[in-house]
Enzyme design. Structure first.
Site, mmCIF file in Angstrom:
data_model
loop_
_atom_site.group_PDB
_atom_site.id
_atom_site.type_symbol
_atom_site.label_atom_id
_atom_site.label_comp_id
_atom_site.label_asym_id
_atom_site.label_seq_id
_atom_site.Cartn_x
_atom_site.Cartn_y
_atom_site.Cartn_z
ATOM 1 N N ARG A 266 0.878 -1.167 0.000
ATOM 2 C CA ARG A 266 0.000 0.000 0.000
ATOM 3 C C ARG A 266 0.922 1.225 0.000
ATOM 4 O O ARG A 266 2.055 1.148 0.465
ATOM 5 C CB ARG A 266 -0.861 0.020 1.261
ATOM 6 N N LYS B 241 -3.721 -1.517 8.100
ATOM 7 C CA LYS B 241 -5.114 -1.957 8.090
ATOM 8 C C LYS B 241 -5.279 -3.280 8.835
ATOM 9 O O LYS B 241 -5.972 -4.184 8.395
ATOM 10 C CB LYS B 241 -5.650 -2.054 6.663
ATOM 11 N N HIS C 242 -2.454 2.001 -5.687
ATOM 12 C CA HIS C 242 -3.106 0.750 -5.270
ATOM 13 C C HIS C 242 -3.243 -0.235 -6.438
ATOM 14 O O HIS C 242 -3.378 -1.443 -6.221
ATOM 15 C CB HIS C 242 -4.461 1.030 -4.616
ATOM 16 N N ARG D 70 -0.587 -2.809 -6.140
ATOM 17 C CA ARG D 70 -0.907 -3.848 -5.149
ATOM 18 C C ARG D 70 -1.825 -4.893 -5.781
ATOM 19 O O ARG D 70 -1.597 -6.095 -5.651
ATOM 20 C CB ARG D 70 -1.562 -3.220 -3.922
ATOM 21 N N HIS E 292 -3.329 -9.922 4.229
ATOM 22 C CA HIS E 292 -4.765 -9.799 4.497
ATOM 23 C C HIS E 292 -5.153 -10.613 5.727
ATOM 24 O O HIS E 292 -4.762 -11.767 5.842
ATOM 25 C CB HIS E 292 -5.589 -10.320 3.313
ATOM 26 N N TYR F 12 -8.526 -12.022 -6.460
ATOM 27 C CA TYR F 12 -7.401 -12.319 -7.344
ATOM 28 C C TYR F 12 -7.510 -13.701 -7.971
ATOM 29 O O TYR F 12 -7.120 -13.892 -9.111
ATOM 30 C CB TYR F 12 -6.074 -12.193 -6.584
#
Length: 183
Positions: free
Chosen positions: A41, A66, A135, A138, A161, A170
């Site tokens: 990010r 995050k 982004h 990413r 994540h 993805y």
């Protein structure tokens, strides 16, 4: 095309090639490569410190944001060269004695806004027909991992994540995952 949220591998190569000229070419090439290769990010990129890079072992420590998992990734050959090239010229920047890996030409840590502006401009220079933003690199990383056959859990771990629902985008659109099915 305007609504697309990722760049193709060819577009990534064009974007990196667009950094070849200019007074910040070495820094910018290194930033773009690292952003794509590690799925960073923009805030993770700006918060990288010099000591997060271990050239002796070719490892990078990434503090995910995050609420994500922090990870150690191997550095790739092309990226190691870019990092070494950047570290050679980094001392010419103002405030080069600070801990931040990427510096602004005007001194201090490079800002998120500056990175957005740089990537948007490199996208235009590269002739990419979408509005390029950080982004997208990413997302390009996530799709590239899926295209290489990485499973969803590995991509989840690689991108840091916590929730796998953020990762399935993805692999869900990757037709290659069905290639082995023969009914």
């Amino acid at each position: 095309m305007a609504g697309r949220k990722y760049l193709t591998h060819l577009e990534i190569e064009k974007l990196v090639a667009a950094t070849a000229v200019g007074k910040n070419a070495v820094r910018d090439k290194c930033m773009l490569l690292m952003c794509f290769i590690h799925g960073l990010r923009v805030s993770e990129l700006t918060k990288l410190r010099v000591n997060d890079i271990e050239l002796a072992t070719n490892i990078i420590h990434i503090s995910r944001l995050k609420n994500g998992f922090s990870v150690h990734h191997p550095l790739q050959i092309r990226e190691v060269k870019a990092i070494k090239d950047w570290l050679k010229v980094r001392s010419q920047y103002l405030d080069s004695d600070t801990e931040w890996l990427f510096l602004s030409r005007h001194g201090g840590q490079i800002s998120r806004q500056q990175i957005y502006r740089l990537i948007r401009n490199y996208g235009k220079q590269a002739g990419i027909n979408v509005n390029v933003h950080p982004h997208m690199l990413r997302h390009a990383c996530g799709f590239a991992l899926a295209d290489k056959g990485c499973d969803t859990r590995l991509i989840q771990d690689y991108l840091g994540h916590r929730n796998i629902q953020n990762t399935v985008i993805y692999t869900a659109s990757n037709a290659e995952r069905f290639r082995a099915i023969n009914i």
